[in-house]
Design a protein around this motif. Structure first.
Motif, PDB file in Angstrom:
ATOM      1  N   UNK A  81      43.793  40.922  38.327  1.00 28.12           N
ATOM      2  CA  UNK A  81      44.618  40.048  37.483  1.00 28.12           C
ATOM      3  C   UNK A  81      45.691  39.388  38.339  1.00 28.12           C
ATOM      4  N   UNK A  82      45.968  38.126  38.035  1.00 25.46           N
ATOM      5  CA  UNK A  82      46.882  37.330  38.877  1.00 25.46           C
ATOM      6  C   UNK A  82      48.304  37.884  38.915  1.00 25.46           C
ATOM      7  N   UNK A  83      48.721  38.640  37.927  1.00 21.81           N
ATOM      8  CA  UNK A  83      50.080  39.183  37.925  1.00 21.81           C
ATOM      9  C   UNK A  83      50.247  40.393  38.835  1.00 21.81           C
ATOM     10  N   UNK A  84      49.135  41.019  39.233  1.00 22.41           N
ATOM     11  CA  UNK A  84      49.199  42.297  39.939  1.00 22.41           C
ATOM     12  C   UNK A  84      49.473  42.073  41.422  1.00 22.41           C
ATOM     13  N   UNK A  85      50.540  42.735  41.908  1.00 21.90           N
ATOM     14  CA  UNK A  85      50.930  42.606  43.314  1.00 21.90           C
ATOM     15  C   UNK A  85      50.694  43.885  44.105  1.00 21.90           C
TER      16      UNK A  85
END
Length: 230
Positions: A81-85
């Motif tokens: 997911x794009x939010x996961x860093x």
């Protein structure tokens, strides 16, 4: 201006629910993190990934996923997911592409807990005499509370696979529990080294978030500091 602290999304394992992180969440909230503990269905990998994605939609980026046990499988699939860093694994399973829980467990000596599981109506339960192999460093009263509130996964989750594990592209941290009778420490060492995760070892049963929450918080803080400074 002080940078915003990363959000934290938890993914629990089998025989648990989101409240298993109750000794971590209040502290992280006081320290300024948005925190949500996803409530996994334990019906399928896809359903549990959806639960984590719904939680991610309710927090700000950047976010860190923290997965315990089976939750490591879930965050490996959900972490693209794009939010996961970043990804933090707690005594967790982490798959290679196409690899199932059964295949991972089978690589090493079967942990003691697996001799104390019962299958009924397609669900897998921990027998009462097996709870000490799950959380043996808790008090007897707390062990019985864990037993009484256990979630019961569908047997099919043990054969689930994912195609593109997120640890291949996201920074990872791993808490290895050396007295674990549910996920063998040798298996934990194997998956943490395969991921090239920043790894901390702790003398703990399978539930360090309950028995040694300060150690778990310390690892999450390290991950959060790294993500915040990136």
């Amino acid at each position: 201006m002080t940078p915003k602290k990363p959000s934290i999304v938890f993914a629990h394992g089998l025989w648990a629910d989101g409240s298993c992180f109750s000794k971590l969440i209040p502290t992280l909230q006081r320290e300024g993190h948005e925190v949500i503990s996803a409530q996994n269905t334990l019906d399928s990998l896809e359903g549990d990934v959806d639960a984590v994605h719904r939680a991610l939609e309710r927090v700000s980026a950047p976010a860190i996923l923290v997965g315990h046990s089976w939750g490591g499988f879930v965050i490996s699939a959900a972490g693209n997911h794009e939010k996961v860093a970043g990804l933090v694994y707690l005594a967790a399973l982490s798959p290679e592409a196409g690899e199932s829980v059964q295949e991972l467990i089978g690589k090493f000596t079967q942990p003691e807990l697996f001799s104390h599981l019962q299958e009924e109506n397609g669900r897998i339960w921990i027998a009462r005499d097996g709870i000490s192999h799950f959380c043996g460093d808790l008090s007897p009263e707390d062990q019985q509370l864990v037993w009484a509130t256990q979630g019961a996964p569908r047997a099919e989750v043990l054969t689930s696979t994912t195609d593109n594990p997120a640890w291949r592209s996201k920074p990872t941290w791993y808490l290895l529990t050396t007295q674990d009778h549910a996920v063998h420490p040798d298996l934990q060492r194997f998956v943490s080294q395969r991921m090239d995760a920043t790894t901390v070892e702790v003398n703990s049963s399978h539930v360090p978030m309950l028995s040694q929450p300060e150690v778990v918080l310390g690892l999450i803080r390290k991950a959060a500091d790294t993500v915040a400074s990136a």
